[in-house]
Design a protein around this motif. Structure first.
Motif, mmCIF file in Angstrom:
data_model
loop_
_atom_site.group_PDB
_atom_site.id
_atom_site.type_symbol
_atom_site.label_atom_id
_atom_site.label_comp_id
_atom_site.label_asym_id
_atom_site.label_seq_id
_atom_site.Cartn_x
_atom_site.Cartn_y
_atom_site.Cartn_z
ATOM 1 N N UNK A 1 0.804 -1.225 0.000
ATOM 2 C CA UNK A 1 0.000 0.000 0.000
ATOM 3 C C UNK A 1 0.833 1.270 0.000
ATOM 4 N N UNK A 2 2.131 1.159 0.330
ATOM 5 C CA UNK A 2 3.010 2.325 0.318
ATOM 6 C C UNK A 2 3.015 3.078 1.640
ATOM 7 N N UNK A 3 3.476 4.336 1.593
ATOM 8 C CA UNK A 3 3.575 5.166 2.797
ATOM 9 C C UNK A 3 2.219 5.737 3.175
ATOM 10 N N UNK A 4 2.000 5.837 4.474
ATOM 11 C CA UNK A 4 0.747 6.363 4.988
ATOM 12 C C UNK A 4 1.036 7.408 6.048
ATOM 13 N N UNK A 5 0.299 8.479 6.014
ATOM 14 C CA UNK A 5 0.486 9.560 6.970
ATOM 15 C C UNK A 5 0.064 9.105 8.367
ATOM 16 N N UNK A 6 0.900 9.359 9.382
ATOM 17 C CA UNK A 6 0.526 8.988 10.746
ATOM 18 C C UNK A 6 -0.577 9.883 11.319
ATOM 19 N N UNK A 7 -0.947 10.948 10.629
ATOM 20 C CA UNK A 7 -1.982 11.862 11.113
ATOM 21 C C UNK A 7 -3.302 11.664 10.361
ATOM 22 N N UNK A 8 -3.588 10.438 9.963
ATOM 23 C CA UNK A 8 -4.825 10.151 9.244
ATOM 24 C C UNK A 8 -6.048 10.338 10.132
ATOM 25 N N UNK A 9 -7.166 10.564 9.493
ATOM 26 C CA UNK A 9 -8.448 10.745 10.184
ATOM 27 C C UNK A 9 -8.919 9.419 10.781
ATOM 28 N N UNK A 10 -9.497 9.497 11.974
ATOM 29 C CA UNK A 10 -10.061 8.311 12.623
ATOM 30 C C UNK A 10 -11.442 8.047 12.031
ATOM 31 N N UNK A 11 -11.718 6.764 11.698
ATOM 32 C CA UNK A 11 -13.006 6.373 11.129
ATOM 33 C C UNK A 11 -13.612 5.251 11.966
ATOM 34 N N UNK A 12 -14.938 5.106 11.870
ATOM 35 C CA UNK A 12 -15.646 4.056 12.599
ATOM 36 C C UNK A 12 -15.997 2.922 11.644
ATOM 37 N N UNK A 13 -15.992 1.691 12.181
ATOM 38 C CA UNK A 13 -16.376 0.509 11.411
ATOM 39 C C UNK A 13 -16.867 -0.553 12.385
ATOM 40 N N UNK A 14 -17.462 -1.624 11.868
ATOM 41 C CA UNK A 14 -17.869 -2.730 12.736
ATOM 42 C C UNK A 14 -17.175 -4.003 12.292
ATOM 43 N N UNK A 15 -16.881 -4.850 13.257
ATOM 44 C CA UNK A 15 -16.347 -6.183 12.998
ATOM 45 C C UNK A 15 -17.190 -7.166 13.773
#
Length: 111
Positions: free
Chosen positions: A10-24
């Motif tokens: 997936x490559x590099x990802x910003x450590x300041x990404x937005x928090x999202x909600x999901x269900x498992x």
């Protein structure tokens, strides 16, 4: 908890990404936008991603780069997808896949 900041696929990802909600499996959780689903589940303390379709033995993250298929899950009713490669997004409904009926009893194995 620490997060993956560079993924081999997936490559590099910003450590300041937005928090999202999901269900498992019906449990409400949160993770970081775009991180692999498997990473969000591991960061939430979930180590068992699914149960083997026939034997019922637990499965978790194994290779982490999409080769083994041990982390496959159902996302928004579709799949299976490799959770180590699938980016997390707001509102995802994630479940483990169905188990096959037991050959002897015709019923699914207990969880």
């Amino acid at each position: 908890m620490d997060r993956i900041v560079h993924h081999p696929i997936l490559g590099s990802m910003s450590p300041t990404r937005e928090r999202v909600r999901f269900t498992f499996n019906g449990q409400e959780l949160s993770g970081l936008q775009g991180e692999p689903i498997a990473a969000a589940l591991l960061a939430s303390g979930i180590r068992t991603l699914r149960k083997h379709e026939e034997s019922g033995t637990v499965r978790g993250l194994y290779c982490g780069i999409g080769h083994c298929m041990e982390c496959r899950l159902i996302v928004n009713g579709e799949g299976p997808v490799r959770s180590c490669l699938t980016p997390l997004a707001e509102g995802m409904r994630i479940t483990e896949g169905p188990q096959l009926p037991n050959e002897i009893t015709g019923r699914r194995l207990p969880p």
